[in-house]
Design a protein around this motif. Structure first.
Motif, PDB file in Angstrom:
ATOM      1  N   MET A  36       0.724  -1.346  -0.095  1.00 26.78           N
ATOM      2  CA  MET A  36      -0.026  -0.293   0.244  1.00 26.78           C
ATOM      3  C   MET A  36       0.811   1.862   0.061  1.00 26.78           C
ATOM      4  O   MET A  36       1.842   1.200   0.436  1.00 26.78           O
ATOM      5  N   MET A  39       0.063   6.747   2.159  1.00 24.96           N
ATOM      6  CA  MET A  39      -1.262   7.387   1.748  1.00 24.96           C
ATOM      7  C   MET A  39      -2.475   6.384   2.775  1.00 24.96           C
ATOM      8  O   MET A  39      -3.060   6.840   2.945  1.00 24.96           O
ATOM      9  N   GLU A  40      -2.430   5.236   2.489  1.00 28.87           N
ATOM     10  CA  GLU A  40      -3.308   4.487   2.975  1.00 28.87           C
ATOM     11  C   GLU A  40      -3.400   3.628   4.105  1.00 28.87           C
ATOM     12  O   GLU A  40      -3.592   3.332   4.592  1.00 28.87           O
ATOM     13  N   MET A  41      -1.749   3.659   4.697  1.00 23.05           N
ATOM     14  CA  MET A  41      -1.293   3.061   6.449  1.00 23.05           C
ATOM     15  C   MET A  41      -1.929   4.378   7.364  1.00 23.05           C
ATOM     16  O   MET A  41      -2.540   5.205   8.064  1.00 23.05           O
ATOM     17  N   PRO A 243      -2.497  11.935  12.866  1.00 24.56           N
ATOM     18  CA  PRO A 243      -1.448  12.984  12.621  1.00 24.56           C
ATOM     19  C   PRO A 243      -1.556  13.308  10.610  1.00 24.56           C
ATOM     20  O   PRO A 243      -2.167  12.281  10.035  1.00 24.56           O
TER      21      PRO A 243
ATOM     22  N   ASN B   8      -6.781  -3.426   1.886  1.00 27.36           N
ATOM     23  CA  ASN B   8      -6.580  -2.405   3.245  1.00 27.36           C
ATOM     24  C   ASN B   8      -7.877  -1.731   3.392  1.00 27.36           C
ATOM     25  O   ASN B   8      -8.131  -1.543   2.873  1.00 27.36           O
ATOM     26  N   SER B  10      -8.159  -0.994   6.371  1.00 25.45           N
ATOM     27  CA  SER B  10      -8.267  -0.263   8.008  1.00 25.45           C
ATOM     28  C   SER B  10      -9.470   0.727   7.408  1.00 25.45           C
ATOM     29  O   SER B  10      -9.639   1.356   6.543  1.00 25.45           O
ATOM     30  N   GLY B  12      -8.835   4.112   8.532  1.00 21.88           N
ATOM     31  CA  GLY B  12      -8.065   5.442   8.444  1.00 21.88           C
ATOM     32  C   GLY B  12      -7.005   5.984   8.889  1.00 21.88           C
ATOM     33  O   GLY B  12      -7.204   6.000  10.038  1.00 21.88           O
ATOM     34  N   PRO B  13      -6.014   6.557   8.437  1.00 22.32           N
ATOM     35  CA  PRO B  13      -5.825   5.994   6.651  1.00 22.32           C
ATOM     36  C   PRO B  13      -6.109   5.517   5.810  1.00 22.32           C
ATOM     37  O   PRO B  13      -6.597   4.162   6.571  1.00 22.32           O
ATOM     38  N   SER B  14      -6.773   4.684   5.010  1.00 26.72           N
ATOM     39  CA  SER B  14      -7.371   3.937   4.091  1.00 26.72           C
ATOM     40  C   SER B  14      -6.744   3.963   2.895  1.00 26.72           C
ATOM     41  O   SER B  14      -6.513   5.786   2.062  1.00 26.72           O
ATOM     42  N   ALA B  15      -7.681   3.270   2.300  1.00 27.95           N
ATOM     43  CA  ALA B  15      -7.215   2.674   0.620  1.00 27.95           C
ATOM     44  C   ALA B  15      -7.683   3.797  -0.152  1.00 27.95           C
ATOM     45  O   ALA B  15      -8.719   4.336   0.395  1.00 27.95           O
ATOM     46  N   GLN B 197      -9.427  11.948   5.297  1.00 31.00           N
ATOM     47  CA  GLN B 197      -9.122  10.388   5.153  1.00 31.00           C
ATOM     48  C   GLN B 197      -9.136   9.441   4.946  1.00 31.00           C
ATOM     49  O   GLN B 197      -8.915   7.928   5.149  1.00 31.00           O
ATOM     50  N   PRO B 202      -5.439  11.434   1.474  1.00 31.35           N
ATOM     51  CA  PRO B 202      -4.802  11.895   2.624  1.00 31.35           C
ATOM     52  C   PRO B 202      -5.184  12.019   4.000  1.00 31.35           C
ATOM     53  O   PRO B 202      -5.887  12.936   3.740  1.00 31.35           O
ATOM     54  N   ALA B 203      -4.666  11.594   5.304  1.00 29.82           N
ATOM     55  CA  ALA B 203      -4.448  12.563   6.420  1.00 29.82           C
ATOM     56  C   ALA B 203      -3.647  13.400   6.011  1.00 29.82           C
ATOM     57  O   ALA B 203      -2.577  14.235   5.551  1.00 29.82           O
TER      58      ALA B 203
END
Lengths: 368, 368
Positions: A36, A39-41, A243, B8, B10, B12-15, B197, B202-203
């Motif tokens: 990934m 940005m996506e993590m 963050p 992914n 997640s 967030g942050p996410s796919a 995000q 992105p965040a």
């Protein structure tokens, strides 16, 4: 220079080392085999926590941050810090001192008056922010909660070349625009903060180095927004909330690059060379170019100059012709006009050489 | 799925859509022949101003924002908005109502008490945030400055499927986690804010849609940090200070992509399909998988579930095996445990199909 790239003298956001951009580009869609983009993590993921931890470690190493200081990473830039400083540091006192040597220091001072009394320890506005008065002229109040100064003023091109000596009163610095351009004396400050969009990354994040006696919340006002709380941010490793992950990651890449090239002393050497070359060209132009700032207060980061005493038509011609030489973003701040070249870490020496070569030929053609 | 990429889930942050990431990657070092990265551009430059203007226009188009509403773009995420809402909207009143249906609403409510009285119009904490009470059960105060609700609770998986009717009291929504997942009724709100995000980038940035009677500063507290002032932000087109430029640009690319695929109705359709598939699998598992949330309040974005009534060893096995199928970030929030799949816009339907296929085979192997 890479294909199609220009020399960008923007005062911020500003030029970045091409190597950093290329690394970020390479890792954009799949970061180190994680499957990934950064940005996506999730900011709580193992991968991102490692990115953040490494960035903090490199900040501590590169800036020689005392181990008991907290490292804060925050959004909202210096503007939100103007408030946060007061909300977290005024404590039981009601007043703070401000050394105002430019437009940013002026804004920081104004913000203080929302929560207490911002006192002007000095203010060079009447001389158009072109000097830094000697310490003997500062009106320092030993009862002030802190003394705030702006280490480098981007609009006016004024920079402190030393850490102000304010005795035992806590010293606070806005280092947004010369952060990561030279070694600094962190231990002489109670708090240093800096937006990273000049010498250390893209816009969208500020870094803070905080002395422990301001990290325990004991001086925090009850009206301090949770987001702005130094204690909350410090206690949570700057992850109380999500963050600016990708921005933090790019800063991390910039920090790694900084280590590789030689740390702050490398950037200091580069800054001295670049600014020396440009000021030398201005001062050697027999008045064709002029920098309004007193020599001892001149910034290595932002060099404002006028042409023929402020000939606007000629300045416009200069800006237009500069672009043909791939020299971009040389207009002065909208509030002062004229020209301005910003020489942050992302600007290579060869870019400044290209600028000064152009300045000399422009002068020859337009001196009359 | 692109080479090496994973699914992914997640929270967030996410796919993000791969197309958006690839476009950002292509333009990283030299944006549309400008000779520089968007990261390096002055926020006052012609190029960046165009990026910001297009993003705002697309926000207005896509979300059908009434023309007299202000569009705000801010840093600090929803957490800073929790404070900003109160600092800008309490006005001469001293109290505001909060519909608390999860952990984020709870945090927003708590923040209000720094500046006034946050009243609990409802609070489902005692039933572990698994429902949304009917309107008849809300204690609404007609004298409240506003009513705040969190449209989707990421930790608990609870989502409003309608705009709450609160009469003439101004309605404020935290839409951070379902923003850009369906058409919304902007005009029924005095203020909508959302960190981007989850479904839009992105965040590092939040977007706000603000009704004009809250944009003139008349209800702003004197202690409101300048950075948090809705009036200052609105009057300056979200460029009072340097915005999170690159994050804003990526959001702009995501908005363009949203337009291309069919706008909010497309994302709504996708969200319905994805969440329908997953809830169907859970509900059809004869109790092997369980979602604790009442059906009418279930989120299309975040689907929390337990395995065999909360068998932690089995949940760990599930998470480990899922990774082998390229199904990542499926752990529940650290405060509630279990599993959670987040199905934001960046998660394709095929990813959810891969998840539900895996869930079925895992069930078959572990039902005993």
């Amino acid at each position: 220079m890479a294909d199609g790239r220009v020399y960008n003298f923007s005062a911020g956001p500003s030029a970045m080392p091409l190597e950093v951009l290329e690394e970020v580009q390479r890792e954009m869609v799949n970061y180190k085999g994680s499957g990934m983009s950064v940005m996506e993590m999730s900011h709580r993921s193992k991968e991102f926590m490692a990115i953040a931890a490494e960035a903090e470690k490199n900040l501590r190493d590169i800036f020689a941050v005392p181990s008991d200081y907290k490292v804060l990473m925050l959004q909202g830039g210096a503007t939100l810090q103007f408030s946060s400083v007061v909300l977290n540091m005024l404590g039981s006192k009601s007043k703070a001192d401000y050394l105002v040597t430019g437009q940013w220091g002026e804004k920081a001072h104004k913000e203080c008056n929302k929560y207490g009394t911002g006192q002007l320890a000095c203010n060079t506005k009447s001389s158009k922010f072109t000097t830094i008065p000697a310490k003997a002229e500062w009106k320092l109040d030993p009862e002030a909660a802190f003394v705030h100064y702006c280490a480098n003023e981007t609009v006016n091109g004024v920079e402190f070349s030393y850490t102000p000596d304010v005795g035992s009163v806590p010293l606070v610095a806005d280092m947004s625009s010369n952060f990561c351009s030279k070694p600094i004396e962190v231990g002489k400050h109670a708090y240093i903060y800096a937006g990273i969009q000049k010498n250390l990354g893209p816009a969208g994040m500020a870094v803070g180095f905080l002395r422990p006696d301001f990290a325990d919340g004991s001086k925090e006002m009850k009206i301090c927004p949770t987001y702005c709380s130094f204690k909350t941010t410090g206690d949570n490793g700057s992850m109380y909330n999500t963050p600016a992950c990708f921005t933090l990651y790019v800063m991390g890449e910039y920090l790694k690059y900084t280590k590789k090239v030689g740390g702050l002393s490398y950037w200091a050497e580069q800054s001295d060379k670049k600014s020396g070359l440009l000021y030398g060209t201005i001062d050697g132009s027999d008045g064709f170019y002029q920098c309004p700032v007193e020599k001892s207060a001149r910034s290595r980061m932002n060099v404002p100059f006028t042409i023929k005493g402020g000939d606007e038509a000629l300045e416009k011609k200069f800006l237009d012709e500069a672009k043909k030489h791939k020299l971009y973003t040389l207009a002065g701040h909208r509030s002062v006009g004229g020209c301005r070249a910003s020489l942050y870490n992302g600007m290579p020496l060869e870019g400044v050489a290209a600028l000064t070569d152009f300045m000399k030929s422009f002068m020859d053609e337009n001196r009359k």
